[in-house]
Write an enzyme that holds these catalytic residues in place. Sequence first.
Site, mmCIF file in Angstrom:
data_model
loop_
_atom_site.group_PDB
_atom_site.id
_atom_site.type_symbol
_atom_site.label_atom_id
_atom_site.label_comp_id
_atom_site.label_asym_id
_atom_site.label_seq_id
_atom_site.Cartn_x
_atom_site.Cartn_y
_atom_site.Cartn_z
ATOM 1 N N ARG A 147 0.853 -1.206 0.000
ATOM 2 C CA ARG A 147 0.000 0.000 0.000
ATOM 3 C C ARG A 147 0.876 1.240 0.000
ATOM 4 O O ARG A 147 0.614 2.200 -0.703
ATOM 5 C CB ARG A 147 -0.941 -0.016 1.198
ATOM 6 C CG ARG A 147 -2.265 -0.708 0.968
ATOM 7 C CD ARG A 147 -2.125 -2.118 0.375
ATOM 8 N NE ARG A 147 -3.396 -2.784 0.254
ATOM 9 C CZ ARG A 147 -3.948 -3.522 1.223
ATOM 10 N NH1 ARG A 147 -3.301 -3.725 2.361
ATOM 11 N NH2 ARG A 147 -5.138 -4.072 1.033
ATOM 12 N N ASP A 176 -0.016 -6.558 -3.566
ATOM 13 C CA ASP A 176 -1.429 -6.275 -3.298
ATOM 14 C C ASP A 176 -2.012 -5.575 -4.520
ATOM 15 O O ASP A 176 -1.322 -5.392 -5.536
ATOM 16 C CB ASP A 176 -1.588 -5.454 -2.012
ATOM 17 C CG ASP A 176 -2.857 -5.854 -1.252
ATOM 18 O OD1 ASP A 176 -3.941 -5.747 -1.849
ATOM 19 O OD2 ASP A 176 -2.760 -6.298 -0.097
ATOM 20 N N HIS A 247 -6.556 -9.661 -4.032
ATOM 21 C CA HIS A 247 -5.519 -8.654 -3.795
ATOM 22 C C HIS A 247 -4.422 -8.721 -4.856
ATOM 23 O O HIS A 247 -3.231 -8.631 -4.544
ATOM 24 C CB HIS A 247 -4.923 -8.817 -2.389
ATOM 25 C CG HIS A 247 -5.857 -8.367 -1.295
ATOM 26 N ND1 HIS A 247 -6.110 -7.036 -1.030
ATOM 27 C CD2 HIS A 247 -6.631 -9.071 -0.433
ATOM 28 C CE1 HIS A 247 -6.974 -6.940 -0.033
ATOM 29 N NE2 HIS A 247 -7.330 -8.155 0.336
ATOM 30 N N ASP A 318 -6.732 -14.082 1.389
ATOM 31 C CA ASP A 318 -7.780 -13.300 2.055
ATOM 32 C C ASP A 318 -8.619 -12.528 1.049
ATOM 33 O O ASP A 318 -8.167 -12.229 -0.052
ATOM 34 C CB ASP A 318 -7.154 -12.308 3.044
ATOM 35 C CG ASP A 318 -6.146 -11.376 2.378
ATOM 36 O OD1 ASP A 318 -5.408 -11.846 1.487
ATOM 37 O OD2 ASP A 318 -6.106 -10.187 2.731
ATOM 38 N N GLU A 319 -9.810 -12.192 1.457
ATOM 39 C CA GLU A 319 -10.661 -11.223 0.784
ATOM 40 C C GLU A 319 -10.634 -11.372 -0.745
ATOM 41 O O GLU A 319 -10.280 -10.449 -1.454
ATOM 42 C CB GLU A 319 -10.229 -9.801 1.182
ATOM 43 C CG GLU A 319 -10.410 -9.548 2.663
ATOM 44 C CD GLU A 319 -9.940 -8.168 3.107
ATOM 45 O OE1 GLU A 319 -10.636 -7.563 3.941
ATOM 46 O OE2 GLU A 319 -8.891 -7.705 2.638
ATOM 47 N N TRP A 385 -6.985 -13.852 11.348
ATOM 48 C CA TRP A 385 -7.042 -12.383 11.429
ATOM 49 C C TRP A 385 -8.443 -11.845 11.672
ATOM 50 O O TRP A 385 -8.596 -10.764 12.216
ATOM 51 C CB TRP A 385 -6.460 -11.757 10.153
ATOM 52 C CG TRP A 385 -7.329 -11.796 8.920
ATOM 53 C CD1 TRP A 385 -7.422 -12.813 8.026
ATOM 54 C CD2 TRP A 385 -8.192 -10.755 8.430
ATOM 55 N NE1 TRP A 385 -8.291 -12.488 7.014
ATOM 56 C CE2 TRP A 385 -8.775 -11.221 7.235
ATOM 57 C CE3 TRP A 385 -8.527 -9.478 8.883
ATOM 58 C CZ2 TRP A 385 -9.683 -10.464 6.493
ATOM 59 C CZ3 TRP A 385 -9.429 -8.721 8.151
ATOM 60 C CH2 TRP A 385 -9.991 -9.214 6.970
ATOM 61 N N TYR A 410 -4.196 -5.360 15.110
ATOM 62 C CA TYR A 410 -4.005 -4.622 13.855
ATOM 63 C C TYR A 410 -3.560 -3.215 14.243
ATOM 64 O O TYR A 410 -4.349 -2.401 14.719
ATOM 65 C CB TYR A 410 -5.307 -4.598 13.046
ATOM 66 C CG TYR A 410 -5.404 -5.729 12.040
ATOM 67 C CD1 TYR A 410 -4.905 -6.986 12.336
ATOM 68 C CD2 TYR A 410 -5.969 -5.520 10.784
ATOM 69 C CE1 TYR A 410 -4.987 -8.021 11.412
ATOM 70 C CE2 TYR A 410 -6.054 -6.551 9.850
ATOM 71 C CZ TYR A 410 -5.558 -7.797 10.172
ATOM 72 O OH TYR A 410 -5.634 -8.809 9.265
ATOM 73 N N ASP A 412 -2.732 -0.734 12.520
ATOM 74 C CA ASP A 412 -3.208 0.418 11.738
ATOM 75 C C ASP A 412 -4.421 1.050 12.420
ATOM 76 O O ASP A 412 -4.733 2.214 12.200
ATOM 77 C CB ASP A 412 -3.537 0.031 10.289
ATOM 78 C CG ASP A 412 -4.473 -1.162 10.167
ATOM 79 O OD1 ASP A 412 -4.503 -2.019 11.078
ATOM 80 O OD2 ASP A 412 -5.179 -1.254 9.142
ATOM 81 N N TRP A 460 -0.843 -2.629 8.446
ATOM 82 C CA TRP A 460 -1.315 -2.332 7.079
ATOM 83 C C TRP A 460 -1.143 -0.832 6.857
ATOM 84 O O TRP A 460 -1.427 -0.041 7.762
ATOM 85 C CB TRP A 460 -2.787 -2.725 6.935
ATOM 86 C CG TRP A 460 -3.013 -4.184 7.209
ATOM 87 C CD1 TRP A 460 -3.476 -4.744 8.353
ATOM 88 C CD2 TRP A 460 -2.761 -5.276 6.314
ATOM 89 N NE1 TRP A 460 -3.522 -6.107 8.233
ATOM 90 C CE2 TRP A 460 -3.097 -6.463 6.989
ATOM 91 C CE3 TRP A 460 -2.285 -5.359 4.998
ATOM 92 C CZ2 TRP A 460 -2.969 -7.724 6.407
ATOM 93 C CZ3 TRP A 460 -2.166 -6.614 4.424
ATOM 94 C CH2 TRP A 460 -2.507 -7.776 5.112
ATOM 95 N N THR A 461 -0.715 -0.457 5.664
ATOM 96 C CA THR A 461 -0.201 0.917 5.527
ATOM 97 C C THR A 461 -1.040 1.823 4.620
ATOM 98 O O THR A 461 -0.507 2.794 4.082
ATOM 99 C CB THR A 461 1.252 0.878 5.016
ATOM 100 O OG1 THR A 461 1.273 0.172 3.773
ATOM 101 C CG2 THR A 461 2.180 0.222 6.009
ATOM 102 N N GLU A 462 -2.340 1.538 4.473
ATOM 103 C CA GLU A 462 -3.146 2.444 3.650
ATOM 104 C C GLU A 462 -2.995 3.899 4.100
ATOM 105 O O GLU A 462 -2.924 4.802 3.270
ATOM 106 C CB GLU A 462 -4.634 2.063 3.722
ATOM 107 C CG GLU A 462 -5.020 0.805 2.986
ATOM 108 C CD GLU A 462 -5.045 -0.423 3.880
ATOM 109 O OE1 GLU A 462 -4.304 -0.464 4.892
ATOM 110 O OE2 GLU A 462 -5.807 -1.362 3.562
HETATM 111 C C1 ACM Z 1 -6.381 -8.961 5.963
HETATM 112 O O1 ACM Z 1 -6.416 -8.090 6.840
HETATM 113 N N1 ACM Z 1 -7.042 -8.808 4.840
HETATM 114 C C2 ACM Z 1 -5.624 -10.180 6.145
#
Ligand code: ACM
Length: 545
Positions: A147, A176, A247, A318-319, A385, A410, A412, A460-462
């Site tokens: 990110r 990602d 992702h 994930d996702e 997670w 998390y 972030d 996570w670095t958004e």
């Molecule tokens: C995640 O936070 N999507 C692993």
Amino acid sequence: MSELIPAPRAVEGPSPCGVPLDGDTPLWAAPGTQTTERWLRATLGAALGLPLRPAPEDGRGGVRLLLDDSLKPEAYRLSATADRGVEIRGGDPAGVFWGAQTLRQLLGPEAFRRAPVRPDHTLGIPHQIIEDSPRFRWRGLMLDVARHFMPKDGVLRYLDLMAAHKLNVFHFHLTDDQGWRLEIQRYPRLTEVGSWRARTKFGHRASPLWEEKPHGGYYTQDDIREIVAYAAERHITVVPEIDVPGHSQAAIAAYPELGNTDVVASATAGDTALSVWDSWGVSPNVLAPADNTLRFYEGVFEEVLDLFPSEFIHVGGDECPKDQWRRSPAAQARIRELGLADEDELQSWFIGHFDTWLSARGRRLIGWDEILEGGLAAGATVSSWRGYAGGIAAARAGHDVVMCPEQQVYLDHRQADGADEPVPIGYVRTLEDVYRFEPVPPQLTEAEAGRVLGTQANVWTEVMENQARVDYQAFPRLAAFAEVAWSALPPPAERDFADFERRMAAHYRRLDALGVAYRPPAGPRPWQRRPGVLGRPIEGAPPNR
Ligand code: ACM
């Protein structure tokens, strides 16, 4: 009173007398302890001007490093006594290294400087004996460099910060939707195209603001070799993550044939070209469940295995929204051909392919807990997670687990409420909340609990566009997390947070000496604030995740 973080298992002493250290103090390092010997000379030499000249084996006093097979892996005993000086015994080379981290803390905050200082007191270690060993063998930090890219020097600095906290697994989130950060020689477009995006959403994904400039960067294979070697010198394993089958928009932007071209083409009037994503959230553009995708990623993973010697390879998982697969005639044909029930089983088939592929090469697959959906691959380990549930299910099914529930670890997510807090996403999770995080849920039997390899904090670095913002989110909470991962703490409600805070007072001085831009206990410094729309969740907007 001990001011160590993470807290050691047992301390005998300290007494008011001490072992002095000065320019004449020698260092003797037994075979097998050379990583620590190098680290001590480089670190204490740079900070305190202690040359730690080599001593003969039979020399007395000074600093002595040795292995002791009566101790467990990663365990150490540090003794500072009048007759023997400072001795660090480790159950293995890593144990000696963790003992040296303790020695540095005992020397005071000056020992954390990167430029020599003349301490205003005589250096010395009070007489004491410290017995210590970790609770978990996986004490991880995940850093998302997709990110926002963190240049190599910043990554090396984070490895040093991990070592100072006795953390030993660096989960490197390299790919990602918003960027591909790893040079793959056989597929140059992954970095030529996939490592840069044209602009970036600024703040929360519902923010109206854009940073209208390109953002990007990647690590060459030489950079990666340097990072892996630097980590190994510090007894840290680098676990790379290549996220599939979701992702993956940056990879699809580079090689459109990796995507579900039949649905992308119909949505874009025949144009299958996507860009590296410039916003946040979960992209609908996922990999096509096709043979050419599998072959492509086998090529990627072959280079990954050459670069990263770790036992575990993270494949994300994930996702992965299934909408494109539902609409894609090719994906539907694949489901029929493989005799699968649905799109979840298709994802499971995809992950299962790489489980088998990695096992055949002597490695182990790890993925986020969505890999449970549609059936968990035989050898898979789960990063839990979305809470504890995935980890509990995996442990009960006999799989290994790394606990990293977003509700707790998390980093972030903001660490306090208030208009000055710069990061408008997620839950409020304070330093105390992290300190009271328990990686092993009480529902597990002892045997199942043994499946919990350990725990990991995820960054996570958004909303962290540079190193100072990463520091702000990670610290001081990473110090609390490190104690959870290393120390033998009582159950959460019984943990002595007041004592942790007392020790943190000393630890903030260490972090200051290291130049860490942590969140001060009283709240952000003026330059860390972000007033106005950037500093608050946007009214009515859903949380980022
Ligand atoms: C995640 O936070 N999507 C692993």
